[in-house]
Design a protein around this motif. Sequence first.
Motif, PDB file in Angstrom:
ATOM      1  N   ALA A 156      14.483   5.896   4.047  1.00 50.16           N
ATOM      2  CA  ALA A 156      13.300   6.888   4.275  1.00 50.16           C
ATOM      3  C   ALA A 156      13.237   7.460   2.867  1.00 50.16           C
ATOM      4  CB  ALA A 156      14.182   7.870   5.372  1.00 50.16           C
ATOM      5  N   ARG A 157      13.991   8.027   2.320  1.00 48.60           N
ATOM      6  CA  ARG A 157      13.733   8.589   0.786  1.00 48.60           C
ATOM      7  C   ARG A 157      13.061   7.701  -0.084  1.00 48.60           C
ATOM      8  NH1 ARG A 157      12.716  12.805  -2.172  1.00 48.60           N
ATOM      9  NH2 ARG A 157      13.734  12.881  -4.252  1.00 48.60           N
ATOM     10  N   GLY A 158      13.338   6.633  -0.119  1.00 49.71           N
ATOM     11  CA  GLY A 158      12.467   5.463  -0.727  1.00 49.71           C
ATOM     12  C   GLY A 158      11.123   5.448  -0.469  1.00 49.71           C
ATOM     13  N   GLU A 159      10.875   5.509   0.904  1.00 46.07           N
ATOM     14  CA  GLU A 159       9.368   5.474   1.404  1.00 46.07           C
ATOM     15  C   GLU A 159       8.669   6.700   0.667  1.00 46.07           C
ATOM     16  OE1 GLU A 159       8.968   5.167   5.566  1.00 46.07           O
ATOM     17  OE2 GLU A 159       6.816   4.714   5.471  1.00 46.07           O
ATOM     18  N   GLN A 160       9.291   7.787   0.891  1.00 46.17           N
ATOM     19  CA  GLN A 160       8.747   9.046   0.392  1.00 46.17           C
ATOM     20  C   GLN A 160       8.411   9.032  -0.992  1.00 46.17           C
ATOM     21  OE1 GLN A 160      11.654  12.111   1.403  1.00 46.17           O
ATOM     22  NE2 GLN A 160      10.969  12.072   3.657  1.00 46.17           N
ATOM     23  N   LEU A 161       9.271   8.468  -1.993  1.00 48.49           N
ATOM     24  CA  LEU A 161       9.179   8.472  -3.230  1.00 48.49           C
ATOM     25  C   LEU A 161       8.021   7.383  -3.678  1.00 48.49           C
ATOM     26  CD1 LEU A 161      12.898   8.652  -4.632  1.00 48.49           C
ATOM     27  CD2 LEU A 161      11.314  10.504  -4.924  1.00 48.49           C
ATOM     28  N   TYR A 162       7.918   6.268  -2.840  1.00 51.60           N
ATOM     29  CA  TYR A 162       7.048   5.313  -2.946  1.00 51.60           C
ATOM     30  C   TYR A 162       5.627   5.887  -2.841  1.00 51.60           C
ATOM     31  CZ  TYR A 162       4.167   1.367  -2.500  1.00 51.60           C
ATOM     32  OH  TYR A 162       3.203   0.107  -2.546  1.00 51.60           O
ATOM     33  N   GLU A 163       5.388   6.789  -1.858  1.00 54.09           N
ATOM     34  CA  GLU A 163       4.175   7.348  -1.525  1.00 54.09           C
ATOM     35  C   GLU A 163       3.638   8.226  -2.345  1.00 54.09           C
ATOM     36  OE1 GLU A 163       3.372   4.957   1.515  1.00 54.09           O
ATOM     37  OE2 GLU A 163       1.849   6.582   0.893  1.00 54.09           O
ATOM     38  N   ARG A 164       4.601   9.011  -3.031  1.00 55.45           N
ATOM     39  CA  ARG A 164       4.498   9.938  -4.280  1.00 55.45           C
ATOM     40  C   ARG A 164       4.191   9.303  -5.512  1.00 55.45           C
ATOM     41  NH1 ARG A 164       9.037  14.069  -6.542  1.00 55.45           N
ATOM     42  NH2 ARG A 164       9.230  12.159  -7.703  1.00 55.45           N
ATOM     43  N   ASP A 165       4.903   8.377  -6.009  1.00 51.30           N
ATOM     44  CA  ASP A 165       4.851   7.932  -7.363  1.00 51.30           C
ATOM     45  C   ASP A 165       4.325   6.633  -7.269  1.00 51.30           C
ATOM     46  OD1 ASP A 165       8.297   9.237  -7.712  1.00 51.30           O
ATOM     47  OD2 ASP A 165       6.323  10.185  -8.558  1.00 51.30           O
ATOM     48  N   CYS A 166       4.114   5.741  -6.390  1.00 54.45           N
ATOM     49  CA  CYS A 166       3.738   4.307  -6.465  1.00 54.45           C
ATOM     50  C   CYS A 166       2.599   3.836  -5.807  1.00 54.45           C
ATOM     51  CB  CYS A 166       4.841   3.379  -6.039  1.00 54.45           C
ATOM     52  SG  CYS A 166       6.400   3.652  -6.700  1.00 54.45           S
ATOM     53  N   ALA A 167       2.186   4.471  -4.472  1.00 54.17           N
ATOM     54  CA  ALA A 167       1.339   4.209  -3.761  1.00 54.17           C
ATOM     55  C   ALA A 167      -0.193   4.533  -4.294  1.00 54.17           C
ATOM     56  CB  ALA A 167       1.108   4.715  -2.414  1.00 54.17           C
ATOM     57  N   THR A 168      -0.405   5.263  -5.120  1.00 52.33           N
ATOM     58  CA  THR A 168      -1.596   5.274  -5.897  1.00 52.33           C
ATOM     59  C   THR A 168      -2.354   4.210  -6.656  1.00 52.33           C
ATOM     60  OG1 THR A 168      -2.613   7.177  -7.389  1.00 52.33           O
ATOM     61  CG2 THR A 168      -0.487   6.343  -8.048  1.00 52.33           C
ATOM     62  N   CYS A 169      -1.193   3.627  -7.176  1.00 55.55           N
ATOM     63  CA  CYS A 169      -1.487   2.145  -7.892  1.00 55.55           C
ATOM     64  C   CYS A 169      -1.279   0.994  -6.837  1.00 55.55           C
ATOM     65  CB  CYS A 169      -0.790   2.167  -9.005  1.00 55.55           C
ATOM     66  SG  CYS A 169      -1.142   2.872 -10.511  1.00 55.55           S
ATOM     67  N   HIS A 170      -0.342   1.117  -6.132  1.00 55.84           N
ATOM     68  CA  HIS A 170      -0.007  -0.282  -5.291  1.00 55.84           C
ATOM     69  C   HIS A 170      -0.299  -0.185  -3.880  1.00 55.84           C
ATOM     70  CE1 HIS A 170       2.264  -1.964  -8.636  1.00 55.84           C
ATOM     71  NE2 HIS A 170       3.127  -0.639  -8.846  1.00 55.84           N
ATOM     72  N   GLY A 171      -0.942   0.981  -3.280  1.00 53.91           N
ATOM     73  CA  GLY A 171      -1.607   0.959  -2.211  1.00 53.91           C
ATOM     74  C   GLY A 171      -2.799   0.785  -2.022  1.00 53.91           C
ATOM     75  N   ALA A 172      -3.394  -0.078  -0.854  1.00 53.36           N
ATOM     76  CA  ALA A 172      -4.559  -0.546  -0.928  1.00 53.36           C
ATOM     77  C   ALA A 172      -5.640   0.569  -1.128  1.00 53.36           C
ATOM     78  CB  ALA A 172      -4.852  -1.268   0.648  1.00 53.36           C
ATOM     79  N   GLY A 173      -5.292   1.865  -0.713  1.00 46.64           N
ATOM     80  CA  GLY A 173      -6.534   2.671  -0.704  1.00 46.64           C
ATOM     81  C   GLY A 173      -5.995   3.711  -1.783  1.00 46.64           C
ATOM     82  N   GLY A 174      -5.054   3.327  -2.825  1.00 44.17           N
ATOM     83  CA  GLY A 174      -4.440   4.260  -3.520  1.00 44.17           C
ATOM     84  C   GLY A 174      -5.548   5.010  -4.678  1.00 44.17           C
ATOM     85  N   HIS A 175      -5.596   6.336  -4.812  1.00 47.32           N
ATOM     86  CA  HIS A 175      -6.791   7.122  -5.443  1.00 47.32           C
ATOM     87  C   HIS A 175      -6.875   6.188  -7.065  1.00 47.32           C
ATOM     88  CE1 HIS A 175      -7.024   9.793  -2.733  1.00 47.32           C
ATOM     89  NE2 HIS A 175      -5.796  10.215  -2.636  1.00 47.32           N
ATOM     90  N   THR A 176      -5.665   6.075  -7.569  1.00 49.33           N
ATOM     91  CA  THR A 176      -5.772   5.487  -9.090  1.00 49.33           C
ATOM     92  C   THR A 176      -6.136   4.110  -9.155  1.00 49.33           C
ATOM     93  OG1 THR A 176      -3.709   6.868  -9.674  1.00 49.33           O
ATOM     94  CG2 THR A 176      -4.261   5.023 -11.188  1.00 49.33           C
ATOM     95  N   ARG A 177      -5.928   3.133  -7.850  1.00 54.51           N
ATOM     96  CA  ARG A 177      -6.236   1.984  -7.879  1.00 54.51           C
ATOM     97  C   ARG A 177      -7.786   1.876  -7.461  1.00 54.51           C
ATOM     98  NH1 ARG A 177      -3.263  -2.530  -5.926  1.00 54.51           N
ATOM     99  NH2 ARG A 177      -4.442  -4.437  -5.460  1.00 54.51           N
ATOM    100  N   VAL A 178      -8.350   2.782  -6.797  1.00 55.99           N
ATOM    101  CA  VAL A 178      -9.726   2.761  -6.503  1.00 55.99           C
ATOM    102  C   VAL A 178     -10.478   3.027  -7.720  1.00 55.99           C
ATOM    103  CG1 VAL A 178     -11.590   3.592  -5.128  1.00 55.99           C
ATOM    104  CG2 VAL A 178      -9.263   2.900  -4.183  1.00 55.99           C
ATOM    105  N   ALA A 179     -10.284   4.200  -8.364  1.00 60.58           N
ATOM    106  CA  ALA A 179     -10.924   4.741  -9.260  1.00 60.58           C
ATOM    107  C   ALA A 179     -10.766   3.854 -10.517  1.00 60.58           C
ATOM    108  CB  ALA A 179     -10.159   6.313  -9.652  1.00 60.58           C
ATOM    109  N   TRP A 180      -9.901   3.287 -10.857  1.00 62.47           N
ATOM    110  CA  TRP A 180      -9.830   2.425 -12.081  1.00 62.47           C
ATOM    111  C   TRP A 180      -9.531   0.924 -11.970  1.00 62.47           C
ATOM    112  CZ3 TRP A 180      -9.913   4.993 -16.738  1.00 62.47           C
ATOM    113  CH2 TRP A 180      -9.929   6.179 -16.825  1.00 62.47           C
ATOM    114  N   GLN A 181      -9.964   0.394 -10.913  1.00 63.14           N
ATOM    115  CA  GLN A 181      -9.654  -0.871 -10.283  1.00 63.14           C
ATOM    116  C   GLN A 181     -10.196  -1.942 -11.352  1.00 63.14           C
ATOM    117  OE1 GLN A 181     -11.249  -1.872  -6.461  1.00 63.14           O
ATOM    118  NE2 GLN A 181     -10.037  -3.728  -6.388  1.00 63.14           N
TER     119      GLN A 181
END
Length: 632
Positions: free
Chosen positions: A534-559
Amino acid sequence: MPPDRPSRSGWQGACLVAITYVYFLIFAQFAFLKRLANLGIADAHLKAVMAAMAIGGILLSLVAPRVRRWPSPVLRLRAGLLACAVAALLSLLRLTFAAAATESFFIGAALGLLTVTLVTHLVEWAGNRSPLFAVGAGTGLGYFLCNVPQFFTATPQVQAAVAAGLCLFGVIVTAPPFHTTVEYHRSPATAPISFFHVLSSFTALVWLDSAAFFIIQSTASLRAGTWQGTAHLWGNGLLHLAAALISAMLLSRRGPGLIFAAAFVALGSACLLLNHPDKILLASILYPVGVSLYSVALVAYPSLLAPAASIAERGRMAGRIYAIAGWFGSAMGIGMGQHLGHVPPIFVVLAGAVVFAPYLPNVFRVRYRELSLTALVLLAALGAYGFLRATTAPPQLSSIERGRQVYISEGCIHCHSQYVRPDSPDVLMWGPVQSVSAVRSERPPLIGNRRQGPDLSQVGVRRSQLWLKMHFYNPAEVSGASIMPSYGFLFRGQRGNDLIAYLESLRGPGTVEHIAQENSWHPALAALVQANSARGEQLYERDCATCHGAGGHTRVAWQSSFAVPPIDFSADTPHYLRSQAALPQRLLEIARIVKFGIPGTDMAGHEYLSDSDVSSIALWLSQQIAQSHAKS
């Protein structure tokens, strides 16, 4: 070959030449200077100490050939080698300014005795098969050894100890040689050239070499592009070795004139290219080639090529060459680098005139004209440049140098350090330790006031240009809980790209070793036990999802800017994580990627996370991967 003249390969001569060059290059030029920096001897005191070395070298170079004591070449050479060994070991002591000056004089004097004695009698050890090849092999081997990464980047204490050990080995190598009829090499394909042309050409080449050497060593961006990093050092060593062997071949066929011309073209071009940091790669190739070309001739001419009537005359000739061209030319070149910061194009042109003018018809017919014109040309170069420098605009700064100014002006030192603390967790997180002397040599030093963000001394190895740019625009999106403000405004002009260029240039030695250290890292056992999905999921959403999530802000902005789009774990699993290894092994593989990223890509590490947090992210990701495999 007649029976009374046994074949001699000349390996002793090659070893002695190599030992002498290693001692001079790696100890007298590097280790001793580093040692002085560690002792806090700098500025005017440093200049005085190094001047003492030049005085000792000039004095013994001129006096040694005239001393009648110890007529045996073996005894003289062993005395020079032993003196050099003792001088190297004395540098390991705690030296005051007065002791350092005395030690420096001793180093110069020992080198003066060794070089002049070796060259005067080198024919005794260079063999009778191919003495010029022995000189070329020894010179190339000496430069090659100096560029071995483990030796080049060693501490000054280690370099001094190795140099002393090599000199002691040289004492063994100087076992009495076979006595055969002495024969000096002649190059029938070329006309003889005067001694003053040889002396002036060597002076010009040593001057160019020393100026370029000091400028490269004193400029971080140039140093990084020439002799920092394992690949650069091995490449330089091989270039030196190849150029030295080619020089020996050309000397045997065409004599020293062609070598002077070729060495000048290489060195002069390298000096001019140093004024253009974007061409540093070409300069890093031409510089070692030019240095090795003339370095072979610097040994071969007085020992094997000069038309001397006697051993005594040969010794006096060697003494003049090393005193004037070697020590004086080197001191003037270093002074030019210190005061001007670059080699003026007009000086390169005038140095070329010194090398090429004697080949013009009806020029330099009288010795006095040769000597006086050489001196006037060198003095005119300095005077003319001083006038031009006062009336022209300063040279343009490189992108790296401008970026360093941005780094200082924006106050980055208030939150970021550029110093990895030895024997601390810094070494694993941020990279290899940089020596204190290297940090202090920067103007100004950028050690930093505090460390609220990560250390940046090796950031060019750990972060890509794209990651840095994304981070400057929105740090919190790229680095989770970062408190760093946005610096997107820097990219309205060139300042942002310059800052990135500077950060990318921060790549110290030891990168390969540090990557090996990362590959051997594993989380503490307690951290693995405490890993929480559960802690890993929280950290993933904070530190990783911005690039690795389909709708991550960084991923979308710099695709469109990613060379390789980040993996979307909701849709795919990268090939390097598809192994069927047992869970502990798979957790370790993922944890290393989370901790240190993937070198050479935009995937950055999260070095600042604790072992427990890294293990939690790895556990959650491994579960997602397992579920993906189960569905497929």
